[in-house]
Design an enzyme around this catalytic site. Structure first.
Site, PDB file in Angstrom:
ATOM      1  N   VAL A  86       0.856  -1.182   0.000  1.00 41.83           N
ATOM      2  CA  VAL A  86       0.000   0.000   0.000  1.00 41.83           C
ATOM      3  C   VAL A  86       0.889   1.228   0.000  1.00 41.83           C
ATOM      4  O   VAL A  86       1.813   1.340   0.810  1.00 41.83           O
ATOM      5  CB  VAL A  86      -0.923   0.022   1.245  1.00 41.83           C
ATOM      6  CG1 VAL A  86      -1.719   1.330   1.306  1.00 41.83           C
ATOM      7  CG2 VAL A  86      -1.872  -1.168   1.239  1.00 41.83           C
ATOM      8  N   GLY A 131       4.291   4.135   3.081  1.00 39.36           N
ATOM      9  CA  GLY A 131       3.906   2.892   2.421  1.00 39.36           C
ATOM     10  C   GLY A 131       4.059   1.733   3.380  1.00 39.36           C
ATOM     11  O   GLY A 131       4.653   1.878   4.460  1.00 39.36           O
ATOM     12  N   LYS A 132       3.506   0.607   3.041  1.00 34.81           N
ATOM     13  CA  LYS A 132       3.709  -0.595   3.857  1.00 34.81           C
ATOM     14  C   LYS A 132       3.357  -1.809   3.030  1.00 34.81           C
ATOM     15  O   LYS A 132       2.526  -1.730   2.126  1.00 34.81           O
ATOM     16  CB  LYS A 132       2.798  -0.560   5.089  1.00 34.81           C
ATOM     17  CG  LYS A 132       3.279  -1.451   6.208  1.00 34.81           C
ATOM     18  CD  LYS A 132       4.384  -0.763   6.972  1.00 34.81           C
ATOM     19  CE  LYS A 132       4.713  -1.429   8.273  1.00 34.81           C
ATOM     20  NZ  LYS A 132       5.378  -0.453   9.160  1.00 34.81           N
ATOM     21  N   GLY A 133       3.994  -2.920   3.341  1.00 35.26           N
ATOM     22  CA  GLY A 133       3.689  -4.152   2.636  1.00 35.26           C
ATOM     23  C   GLY A 133       3.493  -5.292   3.601  1.00 35.26           C
ATOM     24  O   GLY A 133       3.862  -5.197   4.782  1.00 35.26           O
ATOM     25  N   ASP A 172      10.041  -5.103   8.909  1.00 31.85           N
ATOM     26  CA  ASP A 172       8.952  -4.907   9.870  1.00 31.85           C
ATOM     27  C   ASP A 172       8.794  -6.254  10.591  1.00 31.85           C
ATOM     28  O   ASP A 172       9.755  -7.045  10.598  1.00 31.85           O
ATOM     29  CB  ASP A 172       7.676  -4.458   9.130  1.00 31.85           C
ATOM     30  CG  ASP A 172       6.657  -3.844  10.077  1.00 31.85           C
ATOM     31  OD1 ASP A 172       6.833  -2.686  10.465  1.00 31.85           O
ATOM     32  OD2 ASP A 172       5.676  -4.521  10.457  1.00 31.85           O
TER      33      ASP A 172
END
Ligand code: GLU
Length: 446
Positions: A86, A131-133, A172
């Site tokens: 995202v 952002g992040k995944g 993360d």
């Protein structure tokens, strides 16, 4: 005709009725992390009196990508995993944020985490968006080579999204330097060029920054120093409980112990452990290096296993550090939380309902988007070093980190005092203002 009046008082009354209706409708349902994130946003946006256009541009994610990841398992079979990336907002710079591997990953969670990254980068004033995944997988069930194939497939499947000026992933929950090295290698191979700045949190030999591994905990410690000073408390002898003993939690225990704090409890997926006189973090870290988790820590050290790990959050300690996952302190347990300071190493550990309870009690919360921003700040330093091709020593990394964290803490504390709001809303006020200013300057369309 009453309903059509729109004086501020009437609008407020209708909003209240609407909130009550919503609460009634969703009673008993667990709010998603993204719902929680949006509520946090709304509180600050209301104070800033943002226009509808401004809200429309900066609140929701700009791009949500979902991919199917077929991976050949060691036994020859194919397993399909689901992956997400995202990009929440890129007005202040390329999207930035980690990738988590966890069995409970879902798109709402990744949206929330990407949202928090936008505002986290703005709080510490580094030139990135958010952002992040995530990949839906329990990595403990994979062999090392299966994990490598999954990591490479994840990066390759969305390779067009990534790039040093587009979107820069990082570690993360359950991802580490090795996973970042595979990401970097996959990207560099596809581009037939050495491109370390496409990910951060890499091994030092591959262009990683000194201090990156401990940066999240170190940044939190700088915040705690500031908080203790502001509240006129004493850090030496302060009691601490830490939920989560991964990267952030274990370094948090180590650093606070060095500061003279008494670490009374630590926990991870395999249980919570308590010792009134204090746990030796080195002993706990060594146990995890041997056993993989804190499992059976009570057999190797003089600590007690707590029957209910969630009770760690309710211990009568001075400082509570949630360093695990979202939604840990909610309206159900908030009134039993006794700590004076909550330092959020995790992202989104408290719901807004829990925030309200803590505010009533006078708890000082150092919100995630400030408290754990040390990680992404050193990621920024790593990206800068990669682009300079010139590498800094640890003293320089930590002195820069301290100055970014101290500045951010001061600005947020000032906003909290000026606007008479808790630290979380103050952090969002500072961050939203920064994002909005840039969005306006760019014409609101970026
Ligand atoms: N995953 C970390 C966070 O939530 C670090 C992100 C980064 O370094 O880009 O802040």
């Amino acid at each position: 005709m009453e309903e059509h009046k729109s004086t501020p008082a009437h609008i407020e009354m209708r909003e209240k009725q609407y909130d009550e209706l919503l609460r009634e409708l969703h009673k008993g349902e667990k709010a998603s992390a993204f719902d929680n994130a949006l509520k946090q946003f709304d509180r600050a946006a209301k104070i800033l009196k943002l226009t509808d256009n401004q809200v429309a541009v900066i609140k929701e994610p700009r791009r949500v990508t979902e991919v199917k990841l077929p991976v050949r398992m060691d036994d020859g079979s194919i397993s399909i995993f689901k992956g997400y990336r995202v990009q929440h907002n890129i007005v202040r710079g390329p999207a930035k944020g980690g990738v988590r591997f966890h069995q409970d990953v879902n798109v709402e969670e990744v949206k929330a985490l990407a949202f928090w990254m936008t505002y986290k980068c703005a709080v510490v004033n580094i030139p990135f968006g958010g952002g992040k995944g995530g990949v839906v997988v329990d990595p403990r069930k994979l062999s090392l080579s299966e994990l490598e194939r999954l990591a490479r497939r994840y990066f390759a499947e969305m390779i067009d999204l990534f790039g040093p000026d587009k979107d820069i992933p990082a570690p993360d929950v359950n991802t580490n330097q090795q996973v970042m090295a595979w990401f970097m290698d996959t990207y560099s191979m596809h581009h037939q060029s050495h491109i370390p700045a496409v990910v951060t949190g890499k091994p030092i030999d591959l262009g990683g920054s000194r201090g990156r591994i401990s940066a999240t905990a170190q940044g939190m410690v700088y915040c705690v120093h500031n908080a203790v000073k502001h509240l006129k408390l004493n850090l030496k002898g302060a009691t601490v409980a830490i939920q989560g003993f991964g990267n952030a939690g274990s370094f948090a225990a180590k650093f606070l112990h060095q500061d003279g704090c008494v670490i009374q409890a630590v926990s991870d997926i395999d249980g919570a452990f308590y010792c009134e006189k204090g746990i030796d973090p080195e002993e706990a870290i060594k146990h995890v290096q041997r056993a993989g988790t804190l499992k059976d820590f009570d057999k190797s050290a003089k600590v007690e296993k707590m029957s209910n790990p969630m009770e760690l959050l309710e211990l009568p300690v001075n400082i509570l550090i949630p360093a695990a996952l979202e939604n840990q302190i909610t309206e159900e347990n908030a009134d039993r939380v006794k700590a004076k300071i909550i330092a959020e190493c995790a992202n989104g550990p408290l719901t807004t309902e829990a925030d309200d309870v803590m505010e009533q009690k006078g708890t000082f919360i150092i919100p995630d988007i400030l408290c754990n921003a040390g990680g992404v700040t050193v990621s920024y330093f790593e990206w800068v070093q990669n682009r300079m091709g010139y590498y800094w020593n640890s003293d320089y990394v930590f002195s820069e980190l301290k100055s970014y964290m101290d500045d951010a803490f001061e600005v947020v504390l000032d906003a909290s005092i000026n606007y008479k709001v808790p630290m979380r809303t103050a952090a969002f006020i500072v961050a939203i203002q920064r994002v909005t200013n840039v969005a306006e300057a760019r014409g609101l369309y970026a």
